[in-house]
Design an enzyme around this catalytic site. Structure first.
Site, short mmCIF file in Angstrom:
data_model
loop_
_atom_site.label_atom_id
_atom_site.label_comp_id
_atom_site.label_asym_id
_atom_site.label_seq_id
_atom_site.Cartn_x
_atom_site.Cartn_y
_atom_site.Cartn_z
N TYR A 8 0.86 -1.18 0.00
CA TYR A 8 0.00 0.00 0.00
C TYR A 8 0.90 1.23 0.00
O TYR A 8 1.56 1.53 1.00
CB TYR A 8 -0.92 -0.04 1.22
CG TYR A 8 -1.95 1.07 1.32
CD1 TYR A 8 -2.13 2.02 0.32
CD2 TYR A 8 -2.76 1.16 2.45
CE1 TYR A 8 -3.08 3.02 0.44
CE2 TYR A 8 -3.72 2.15 2.58
CZ TYR A 8 -3.87 3.08 1.57
OH TYR A 8 -4.81 4.08 1.70
N LYS A 50 -1.48 -1.51 -4.07
CA LYS A 50 -2.46 -0.43 -4.18
C LYS A 50 -1.66 0.86 -4.23
O LYS A 50 -1.02 1.24 -3.24
CB LYS A 50 -3.42 -0.42 -2.98
CG LYS A 50 -4.40 0.76 -3.03
CD LYS A 50 -5.13 0.96 -1.72
CE LYS A 50 -6.06 2.18 -1.82
NZ LYS A 50 -6.68 2.52 -0.52
#
Length: 297
Positions: A135, A163
């Site tokens: 992330y 992500k």
């Protein structure tokens, strides 16, 4: 191993009037997402206010989402903490609870070297058999995973995707170029969902899907059906809501919009405050427009 793809809502965490977890509201939101045919659920992310939750609260949120989903779609759980030891401990607990995958945010507060970040993620990956999504959200953490760092981490067997919430499309393009095709590149900036798919990405973990999950999911579904023009029309529908996020501190706007349409989001947890009356008025105008266009019923 799980291959992340599609539209995965970045779930908010609903609170009651006392700023405690609203468990019944959380279950309601899970059922709503499933009815909307999203491709997975992501809890305990930035929009889920993970940074204000205790360890016990995090585990309870994950437990409820996993239990309510009943295996009908993959559950991604945010387990990143500021330290490696705590992140490992949470990851192990979540694996035991039945999470399908973990999202690990970069450590924050201090600025770390790329080698330190690599060591952090490798340590977590070694502690769990679950698939891991990196992330990257440097505006919030002060730390950026550089594309070549992502390439290095993508070689770890259970680090399966990223992500990218940097908002930098060139960053996404570089990761796609450097990593193998089966490494899942997911947009974390909702304005970049369709561009990411067009570039060879695999989907998005999307905050706006809290409000209109069917619309956001249709971007991916239409693209996969070979209908780029229709997918672009769906992408455009997110613009007004995305622009409105600047009216308050995250996730106050998102929660207010959800409350407006009858979804029990509650207020953000302090020190984030609810919106001003003028900001709420602007949101009401936007929502009336959305309803008039049939985007929200």
């Amino acid at each position: 191993m799980l291959k992340p793809a599609g539209i995965i809502p970045a779930m908010i965490t609903p609170f009651d009037e006392s700023q405690n977890l609203n468990e019944s509201a959380l279950r309601q939101l899970v059922r709503r997402f499933i009815d909307a045919n999203v491709h997975g659920l992501f809890c305990l992310g930035t929009n889920g206010e993970f940074f204000t939750l205790t360890m016990e609260e995090k585990l309870r949120v994950a437990e409820i989402v996993i239990e309510e989903a009943q295996g009908r779609l993959p559950i991604y759980v945010g387990s990143g903490c500021v330290g490696t030891k705590e992140t490992v401990q949470l990851a192990v607990r979540l694996e035991q609870m039945g999470a399908d995958a973990l999202s690990i945010i970069t450590p924050y507060f201090l600025t770390f070297t790329q080698q330190e970040l690599i060591g952090h993620f490798r340590s977590v990956a070694e502690a769990t058999a679950l698939p891991i999504i990196l992330y990257n959200i440097p505006a919030r953490t002060g730390n950026s995973l550089l594309p070549r760092t992502v390439m290095e981490l993508s070689k770890v067997p259970n680090i399966v995707g990223i992500k990218d919430s940097s908002g930098n499309f060139d960053n996404i393009l570089q990761v796609l170029e450097l990593c193998e095709p089966d490494f899942a590149v997911l947009a974390g900036t909702d304005s970049l969902i369709l561009p990411t798919l067009m570039a060879g990405g695999h989907g998005a973990i999307a905050a706006t899907a809290n409000v209109f999950p069917e619309v956001v999911s249709s971007i991916y579904d239409l693209w996969m059906q070979g209908k780029p023009e229709e997918a672009e029309l769906s992408q455009r529908k997110l613009r007004a809501l995305r622009s409105a996020f600047s009216l308050g501190t995250l996730p106050s706007v998102l929660k207010e919009v959800m409350n407006m349409i009858g979804l029990p989001a509650g207020e953000p947890r302090l020190p984030v405050q609810s919106l001003t009356s003028s900001a709420k008025g602007e949101l009401r105008i936007m929502m009336d427009r959305y309803m008039g266009e049939g985007v929200i019923k």
